[in-house]
Design an enzyme around this catalytic site. Sequence first.
Site, PDB file in Angstrom:
ATOM      1  N   GLY A   1       2.824  -1.370   4.294  1.00  0.00           N
ATOM      2  CA  GLY A   1       2.826   0.063   3.996  1.00  0.00           C
ATOM      3  C   GLY A   1       4.244   0.535   3.739  1.00  0.00           C
ATOM      4  O   GLY A   1       4.812   0.336   2.671  1.00  0.00           O
ATOM      5  N   GLY A   2       4.841   1.126   4.768  1.00  0.00           N
ATOM      6  CA  GLY A   2       6.162   1.766   4.657  1.00  0.00           C
ATOM      7  C   GLY A   2       7.198   0.958   3.892  1.00  0.00           C
ATOM      8  O   GLY A   2       7.853   1.491   2.978  1.00  0.00           O
TER       9      GLY A   2
ATOM     10  N   HIS B   1      -9.369   0.688   4.946  1.00  0.00           N
ATOM     11  CA  HIS B   1      -8.084   0.853   5.642  1.00  0.00           C
ATOM     12  C   HIS B   1      -8.292   1.724   6.883  1.00  0.00           C
ATOM     13  O   HIS B   1      -9.101   2.663   6.859  1.00  0.00           O
ATOM     14  CB  HIS B   1      -7.062   1.495   4.695  1.00  0.00           C
ATOM     15  CG  HIS B   1      -5.668   1.454   5.230  1.00  0.00           C
ATOM     16  ND1 HIS B   1      -5.211   2.388   6.139  1.00  0.00           N
ATOM     17  CD2 HIS B   1      -4.659   0.585   5.030  1.00  0.00           C
ATOM     18  CE1 HIS B   1      -3.962   2.085   6.453  1.00  0.00           C
ATOM     19  NE2 HIS B   1      -3.602   0.996   5.792  1.00  0.00           N
TER      20      HIS B   1
ATOM     21  N   SER C   1       3.617  -2.730  10.221  1.00  0.00           N
ATOM     22  CA  SER C   1       5.076  -2.716  10.354  1.00  0.00           C
ATOM     23  C   SER C   1       5.739  -4.029   9.928  1.00  0.00           C
ATOM     24  O   SER C   1       6.682  -4.491  10.563  1.00  0.00           O
ATOM     25  CB  SER C   1       5.470  -2.339  11.784  1.00  0.00           C
ATOM     26  OG  SER C   1       4.940  -1.070  12.115  1.00  0.00           O
TER      27      SER C   1
ATOM     28  N   GLU D   1      -6.694   4.100   8.063  1.00  0.00           N
ATOM     29  CA  GLU D   1      -6.510   5.548   7.847  1.00  0.00           C
ATOM     30  C   GLU D   1      -7.757   6.165   7.231  1.00  0.00           C
ATOM     31  O   GLU D   1      -8.070   7.327   7.497  1.00  0.00           O
ATOM     32  CB  GLU D   1      -5.258   5.796   6.980  1.00  0.00           C
ATOM     33  CG  GLU D   1      -3.997   5.547   7.791  1.00  0.00           C
ATOM     34  CD  GLU D   1      -2.795   5.077   6.986  1.00  0.00           C
ATOM     35  OE1 GLU D   1      -2.808   5.187   5.745  1.00  0.00           O
ATOM     36  OE2 GLU D   1      -1.836   4.576   7.602  1.00  0.00           O
TER      37      GLU D   1
ATOM     38  N   GLU E   1      -5.250  -5.709  10.425  1.00  0.00           N
ATOM     39  CA  GLU E   1      -4.249  -4.671  10.649  1.00  0.00           C
ATOM     40  C   GLU E   1      -4.531  -3.990  11.980  1.00  0.00           C
ATOM     41  O   GLU E   1      -5.350  -3.058  12.044  1.00  0.00           O
ATOM     42  CB  GLU E   1      -4.324  -3.626   9.533  1.00  0.00           C
ATOM     43  CG  GLU E   1      -4.037  -4.190   8.155  1.00  0.00           C
ATOM     44  CD  GLU E   1      -3.425  -3.134   7.252  1.00  0.00           C
ATOM     45  OE1 GLU E   1      -2.317  -3.369   6.777  1.00  0.00           O
ATOM     46  OE2 GLU E   1      -4.021  -2.074   7.076  1.00  0.00           O
TER      47      GLU E   1
ATOM     48  N   GLY F   1       2.457   1.675  10.824  1.00  0.00           N
ATOM     49  CA  GLY F   1       3.382   2.807  10.700  1.00  0.00           C
ATOM     50  C   GLY F   1       4.061   3.186  12.006  1.00  0.00           C
ATOM     51  O   GLY F   1       4.677   4.244  12.102  1.00  0.00           O
TER      52      GLY F   1
ATOM     53  N   ASN G   1       0.870  -1.182   0.000  1.00  0.00           N
ATOM     54  CA  ASN G   1       0.000   0.000   0.000  1.00  0.00           C
ATOM     55  C   ASN G   1       0.905   1.229   0.000  1.00  0.00           C
ATOM     56  O   ASN G   1       1.551   1.518   1.002  1.00  0.00           O
ATOM     57  CB  ASN G   1      -0.888  -0.041   1.254  1.00  0.00           C
ATOM     58  CG  ASN G   1      -1.676   1.240   1.456  1.00  0.00           C
ATOM     59  OD1 ASN G   1      -1.791   2.055   0.537  1.00  0.00           O
ATOM     60  ND2 ASN G   1      -2.223   1.409   2.657  1.00  0.00           N
ATOM     61  N   TRP G   2       0.932   1.940  -1.130  1.00  0.00           N
ATOM     62  CA  TRP G   2       1.851   3.082  -1.244  1.00  0.00           C
ATOM     63  C   TRP G   2       1.240   4.367  -0.681  1.00  0.00           C
ATOM     64  O   TRP G   2       1.868   5.431  -0.750  1.00  0.00           O
ATOM     65  CB  TRP G   2       2.285   3.262  -2.704  1.00  0.00           C
ATOM     66  CG  TRP G   2       3.225   2.180  -3.170  1.00  0.00           C
ATOM     67  CD1 TRP G   2       3.701   1.144  -2.409  1.00  0.00           C
ATOM     68  CD2 TRP G   2       3.804   2.017  -4.465  1.00  0.00           C
ATOM     69  NE1 TRP G   2       4.542   0.353  -3.152  1.00  0.00           N
ATOM     70  CE2 TRP G   2       4.627   0.860  -4.422  1.00  0.00           C
ATOM     71  CE3 TRP G   2       3.722   2.721  -5.662  1.00  0.00           C
ATOM     72  CZ2 TRP G   2       5.348   0.400  -5.531  1.00  0.00           C
ATOM     73  CZ3 TRP G   2       4.442   2.267  -6.771  1.00  0.00           C
ATOM     74  CH2 TRP G   2       5.247   1.124  -6.699  1.00  0.00           C
ATOM     75  N   LYS G   3       0.037   4.279  -0.172  1.00  0.00           N
ATOM     76  CA  LYS G   3      -0.624   5.427   0.480  1.00  0.00           C
ATOM     77  C   LYS G   3      -0.467   6.692  -0.390  1.00  0.00           C
ATOM     78  O   LYS G   3      -0.495   6.599  -1.605  1.00  0.00           O
ATOM     79  CB  LYS G   3      -0.053   5.635   1.881  1.00  0.00           C
ATOM     80  CG  LYS G   3      -0.004   4.342   2.688  1.00  0.00           C
ATOM     81  CD  LYS G   3       0.213   4.571   4.141  1.00  0.00           C
ATOM     82  CE  LYS G   3       0.399   3.224   4.838  1.00  0.00           C
ATOM     83  NZ  LYS G   3       0.189   3.287   6.253  1.00  0.00           N
TER      84      LYS G   3
HETATM   85  C1  PEP Z   1      -0.648  -0.269   5.985  1.00  0.00           C
HETATM   86  O1  PEP Z   1      -0.651   0.872   5.580  1.00  0.00           O
HETATM   87  O2  PEP Z   1      -1.577  -1.026   5.649  1.00  0.00           O
HETATM   88  C2  PEP Z   1       0.442  -0.714   6.842  1.00  0.00           C
HETATM   89  C3  PEP Z   1       0.360  -1.896   7.379  1.00  0.00           C
HETATM   90  O3  PEP Z   1       1.473   0.176   7.056  1.00  0.00           O
HETATM   91  P1  PEP Z   1       2.931  -0.167   7.707  1.00  0.00           P
HETATM   92  O4  PEP Z   1       3.432  -1.424   7.038  1.00  0.00           O
HETATM   93  O5  PEP Z   1       3.763   1.019   7.384  1.00  0.00           O
HETATM   94  O6  PEP Z   1       2.714  -0.365   9.164  1.00  0.00           O
END
Ligand code: PEP
Length: 253
Positions: A236-237, A97, A215, A99, A169, A175, A11-13
């Site tokens: 994500g990151g 998600h 993470s 967010e 999640e 994050g 997920n490049w957000k």
């Molecule tokens: C996400 O955005 O779905 C996520 C899990 O982010 P991260 O891996 O950065 O925690």
Amino acid sequence: MSKRKPFIAGNWKMYKTSFEAVETARKLVRILKGINHVDIMIAPPFTALAAVYEVVKESSVMVGAQNLFWEKEGAYTGEISPGMIVSSGCRYVIIGHSERRQYFGETDCNVNKKIRAALNNSLVPVICIGETEKERDEGDTFNILDKQIKMGLEGFSPDDLKHVILAYEPVWAIGTGKTATSDQAQEVHRFLRSLIENLFGKKIAGSVRILYGGSVKPENIGELMLMPDIDGALVGGASLDAEKFAGIINFKI
Ligand code: PEP
């Protein structure tokens, strides 16, 4: 029961211009040549979808969107329809998600409509659920997940469930660098699979893929993938960097 085919999604957000997204996608395709033991999906921002699709379309990397609106078309300024997403080359869409729930007021009822719209347009929804830190501390994790699943999937049939992916999640792990331990994640994944079994039957529970997100890094993916009910990851990151993301996809257990 043999495990399901792993699915690793990035997920490049709200990161990367179209140019940057294409660069990263090119690198990824180069590094991942020949890999087919894992289904791979990247979800760039809307503005980069079509360009990224052109780069990955001959490879094993698939493209997904990060959200959709359920209407086909109309006066909905700023929204993107399922048909627009499909026509950009997407086969997947991330829905619900944390967010979106936290910053954009997305509810389980919205999530339900979005899942329906995705399925009606042959998009596979990657449905995100998870508890906050406060909810976990108060011992509410399973209640919250039960509600998110029951409301999000209300009105769907076992047949519909063949075309969805779930992503657990925990909000406190997104994050933040805090990962749920593989045992903590497995405990929740087992709970979710039994909930799906109660609602949609044993066969669907045995085939639905449940990803872990929060993470995830090359260093912890192997341990997570050892767990019997963890079928992959929503990243994500660490998915923003092609080499790191490839390190996750090439996990060793
Ligand atoms: C996400 O955005 O779905 C996520 C899990 O982010 P991260 O891996 O950065 O925690």
